[in-house]
Design a protein around this motif. Structure first.
Motif, PDB file in Angstrom:
ATOM      1  N   ARG A   1       0.835  -1.099   0.153  1.00  0.00           N
ATOM      2  CA  ARG A   1      -0.125  -0.302  -0.045  1.00  0.00           C
ATOM      3  C   ARG A   1       1.324   1.403  -0.052  1.00  0.00           C
ATOM      4  O   ARG A   1       1.412   1.271   0.604  1.00  0.00           O
ATOM      5  N   ILE A   2       0.330   2.328  -0.885  1.00  0.00           N
ATOM      6  CA  ILE A   2       1.427   3.438  -1.113  1.00  0.00           C
ATOM      7  C   ILE A   2       0.583   4.251  -1.457  1.00  0.00           C
ATOM      8  O   ILE A   2       0.073   4.606  -1.951  1.00  0.00           O
ATOM      9  N   THR A   3       1.094   5.064  -0.178  1.00  0.00           N
ATOM     10  CA  THR A   3      -0.223   6.779   0.144  1.00  0.00           C
ATOM     11  C   THR A   3       0.464   7.604  -0.775  1.00  0.00           C
ATOM     12  O   THR A   3       1.660   7.928  -0.687  1.00  0.00           O
TER      13      THR A   3
ATOM     14  N   SER B   1      -5.121  13.704  -1.918  1.00  0.00           N
ATOM     15  CA  SER B   1      -4.657  12.949  -1.606  1.00  0.00           C
ATOM     16  C   SER B   1      -4.766  11.331  -1.778  1.00  0.00           C
ATOM     17  O   SER B   1      -5.924  11.680  -3.051  1.00  0.00           O
ATOM     18  N   PHE B   2      -4.582  10.576  -1.917  1.00  0.00           N
ATOM     19  CA  PHE B   2      -4.579   9.289  -2.978  1.00  0.00           C
ATOM     20  C   PHE B   2      -3.544   7.838  -2.183  1.00  0.00           C
ATOM     21  O   PHE B   2      -2.455   7.810  -1.609  1.00  0.00           O
ATOM     22  N   THR B   3      -4.375   6.369  -2.027  1.00  0.00           N
ATOM     23  CA  THR B   3      -3.739   4.984  -2.072  1.00  0.00           C
ATOM     24  C   THR B   3      -3.461   4.478  -2.580  1.00  0.00           C
ATOM     25  O   THR B   3      -4.466   4.151  -4.064  1.00  0.00           O
ATOM     26  N   LEU B   4      -2.890   3.653  -3.550  1.00  0.00           N
ATOM     27  CA  LEU B   4      -2.820   2.839  -4.363  1.00  0.00           C
ATOM     28  C   LEU B   4      -2.014   1.827  -3.857  1.00  0.00           C
ATOM     29  O   LEU B   4      -0.871   1.710  -3.165  1.00  0.00           O
ATOM     30  N   TRP B   5      -2.727  -0.013  -4.268  1.00  0.00           N
ATOM     31  CA  TRP B   5      -2.593  -1.083  -3.589  1.00  0.00           C
ATOM     32  C   TRP B   5      -1.321  -2.089  -5.521  1.00  0.00           C
ATOM     33  O   TRP B   5      -2.083  -1.928  -6.024  1.00  0.00           O
ATOM     34  N   VAL B   6      -0.236  -1.768  -5.102  1.00  0.00           N
ATOM     35  CA  VAL B   6      -0.033  -2.585  -6.139  1.00  0.00           C
ATOM     36  C   VAL B   6       0.830  -4.166  -5.706  1.00  0.00           C
ATOM     37  O   VAL B   6       1.092  -4.595  -4.943  1.00  0.00           O
ATOM     38  N   THR B   7       0.461  -5.588  -5.985  1.00  0.00           N
ATOM     39  CA  THR B   7       1.244  -6.685  -6.094  1.00  0.00           C
ATOM     40  C   THR B   7       2.133  -6.702  -5.173  1.00  0.00           C
ATOM     41  O   THR B   7       3.271  -6.063  -5.508  1.00  0.00           O
ATOM     42  N   ASP B   8       2.777  -7.550  -4.286  1.00  0.00           N
ATOM     43  CA  ASP B   8       3.832  -7.375  -3.757  1.00  0.00           C
ATOM     44  C   ASP B   8       4.620  -8.724  -4.277  1.00  0.00           C
ATOM     45  O   ASP B   8       4.973  -9.887  -3.819  1.00  0.00           O
ATOM     46  N   ASP B   9       5.285  -8.497  -5.798  1.00  0.00           N
ATOM     47  CA  ASP B   9       5.457  -9.888  -6.631  1.00  0.00           C
ATOM     48  C   ASP B   9       6.573  -8.990  -7.327  1.00  0.00           C
ATOM     49  O   ASP B   9       6.484  -7.517  -7.528  1.00  0.00           O
TER      50      ASP B   9
ATOM     51  N   ALA C   1      -8.648   7.984  -4.745  1.00  0.00           N
ATOM     52  CA  ALA C   1      -7.825   9.037  -4.679  1.00  0.00           C
ATOM     53  C   ALA C   1      -9.131  10.225  -4.847  1.00  0.00           C
ATOM     54  O   ALA C   1     -10.259  10.451  -5.082  1.00  0.00           O
ATOM     55  N   THR C   2      -8.334  11.326  -3.903  1.00  0.00           N
ATOM     56  CA  THR C   2      -9.409  12.517  -3.797  1.00  0.00           C
ATOM     57  C   THR C   2      -8.603  13.533  -4.683  1.00  0.00           C
ATOM     58  O   THR C   2      -7.854  13.711  -4.828  1.00  0.00           O
ATOM     59  N   THR C   3      -9.701  13.907  -5.968  1.00  0.00           N
ATOM     60  CA  THR C   3      -9.649  15.434  -6.687  1.00  0.00           C
ATOM     61  C   THR C   3     -10.584  16.289  -6.311  1.00  0.00           C
ATOM     62  O   THR C   3     -11.371  16.786  -5.357  1.00  0.00           O
ATOM     63  N   GLU C   4     -10.625  17.494  -7.307  1.00  0.00           N
ATOM     64  CA  GLU C   4     -11.345  18.529  -7.381  1.00  0.00           C
ATOM     65  C   GLU C   4     -12.596  17.901  -7.957  1.00  0.00           C
ATOM     66  O   GLU C   4     -13.562  18.514  -7.597  1.00  0.00           O
ATOM     67  N   TYR C   5     -12.730  16.741  -8.528  1.00  0.00           N
ATOM     68  CA  TYR C   5     -13.899  16.466  -8.780  1.00  0.00           C
ATOM     69  C   TYR C   5     -14.471  15.530  -8.087  1.00  0.00           C
ATOM     70  O   TYR C   5     -16.214  15.297  -8.287  1.00  0.00           O
ATOM     71  N   GLY C   6     -13.969  15.038  -7.204  1.00  0.00           N
ATOM     72  CA  GLY C   6     -15.199  14.593  -6.192  1.00  0.00           C
ATOM     73  C   GLY C   6     -13.590  12.767  -5.859  1.00  0.00           C
ATOM     74  O   GLY C   6     -12.518  13.055  -6.381  1.00  0.00           O
ATOM     75  N   ASP C   7     -14.554  11.660  -5.389  1.00  0.00           N
ATOM     76  CA  ASP C   7     -13.501  11.200  -4.594  1.00  0.00           C
ATOM     77  C   ASP C   7     -13.404   9.742  -6.163  1.00  0.00           C
ATOM     78  O   ASP C   7     -14.531   9.751  -6.879  1.00  0.00           O
ATOM     79  N   VAL C   8     -12.677   8.976  -6.261  1.00  0.00           N
ATOM     80  CA  VAL C   8     -12.646   8.151  -8.106  1.00  0.00           C
ATOM     81  C   VAL C   8     -11.402   6.709  -7.048  1.00  0.00           C
ATOM     82  O   VAL C   8     -11.033   7.008  -6.118  1.00  0.00           O
ATOM     83  N   GLU C   9     -12.105   5.623  -7.635  1.00  0.00           N
ATOM     84  CA  GLU C   9     -12.014   4.586  -6.835  1.00  0.00           C
ATOM     85  C   GLU C   9     -11.535   4.207  -8.712  1.00  0.00           C
ATOM     86  O   GLU C   9     -12.449   3.647  -9.848  1.00  0.00           O
ATOM     87  N   VAL C  10     -10.293   3.136  -8.706  1.00  0.00           N
ATOM     88  CA  VAL C  10     -10.153   2.705  -9.929  1.00  0.00           C
ATOM     89  C   VAL C  10      -9.707   0.753  -8.876  1.00  0.00           C
ATOM     90  O   VAL C  10      -8.605   0.381  -8.410  1.00  0.00           O
ATOM     91  N   ARG C  11     -10.483   0.296 -10.009  1.00  0.00           N
ATOM     92  CA  ARG C  11     -10.252  -1.315  -9.667  1.00  0.00           C
ATOM     93  C   ARG C  11     -10.151  -2.001 -11.280  1.00  0.00           C
ATOM     94  O   ARG C  11     -10.669  -1.849 -12.102  1.00  0.00           O
ATOM     95  N   ALA C  12      -8.519  -2.886 -10.860  1.00  0.00           N
ATOM     96  CA  ALA C  12      -7.886  -2.855 -12.281  1.00  0.00           C
ATOM     97  C   ALA C  12      -9.341  -4.577 -11.972  1.00  0.00           C
ATOM     98  O   ALA C  12      -9.605  -5.634 -11.276  1.00  0.00           O
ATOM     99  N   THR C  13      -9.199  -4.825 -13.205  1.00  0.00           N
ATOM    100  CA  THR C  13     -10.570  -5.993 -13.598  1.00  0.00           C
ATOM    101  C   THR C  13      -9.469  -7.386 -14.660  1.00  0.00           C
ATOM    102  O   THR C  13     -10.138  -8.277 -15.093  1.00  0.00           O
ATOM    103  N   SER C  14      -8.829  -6.597 -15.063  1.00  0.00           N
ATOM    104  CA  SER C  14      -7.939  -7.773 -15.744  1.00  0.00           C
ATOM    105  C   SER C  14      -6.014  -7.790 -15.951  1.00  0.00           C
ATOM    106  O   SER C  14      -5.856  -6.582 -16.176  1.00  0.00           O
ATOM    107  N   TYR C  15      -5.528  -8.507 -16.270  1.00  0.00           N
ATOM    108  CA  TYR C  15      -4.108  -8.031 -16.206  1.00  0.00           C
ATOM    109  C   TYR C  15      -3.227  -8.793 -17.678  1.00  0.00           C
ATOM    110  O   TYR C  15      -3.776 -10.599 -17.455  1.00  0.00           O
TER     111      TYR C  15
END
Length: 142
Positions: A74-76, A96-104, A114-128
């Motif tokens: 977890r990177i903040t 502010s933001f928080t990013l979770w990257v695989t520990d591998d 993330a918090t932006t001037e447009y509001g809160d944003v959440e992004v999730r990986a759906t495939s890789y």
């Protein structure tokens, strides 16, 4: 009608250390391997603005995702807009933001909030798909 306004040129002072664009900043975050509690500073361009981001490795946890349960780092971060003098721009609120990257070795970004001037944003990986497994470019029909 496009192209009728005269071009505006503006000089921007950059820090004496590396300054990133959004893509290289994300790649740097993916490569950021350090123990919990490690802190760092990143400078990046966002649109026409320069931002200073204070980063921290804030922990490790297992995250449930479309890619399964994966151990993550977890990177903040807190980003502050800078003036041309490189001082904080007090007119803009920190983001502010928080990013979770695989520990591998893949370091897949699984989730970001993330918090932006447009509001809160959440992004999730759906495939890789790794570059190793990527399909070759499609050939164009003639």
């Amino acid at each position: 009608h496009v192209g009728t306004a005269p071009a505006v040129k503006r000089a921007v002072k950059l820090p004496s250390i590396e300054t990133h664009d959004p893509l290289s900043a994300l790649l740097l975050l993916r490569a950021f391997k350090a123990p919990n509690g490690t802190r760092a500073v990143l400078f990046a361009l966002g649109g026409l603005r320069l931002w200073r981001t204070e980063l921290a490795i804030s922990g490790r946890e297992v995250v449930e995702s479309a890619l399964g349960r994966r151990p993550t780092v977890r990177i903040t971060g807190v980003s502050r807009r800078l003036l041309s003098s490189l001082a904080d721009d007090s007119a803009g609120k920190p983001r502010s933001f928080t990013l979770w990257v695989t520990d591998d070795e893949q370091r897949i970004p699984l989730r970001a909030v993330a918090t932006t001037e447009y509001g809160d944003v959440e992004v999730r990986a759906t495939s890789y798909e790794s570059a190793r497994d990527a399909r070759p470019y499609a050939r164009f029909a003639r």
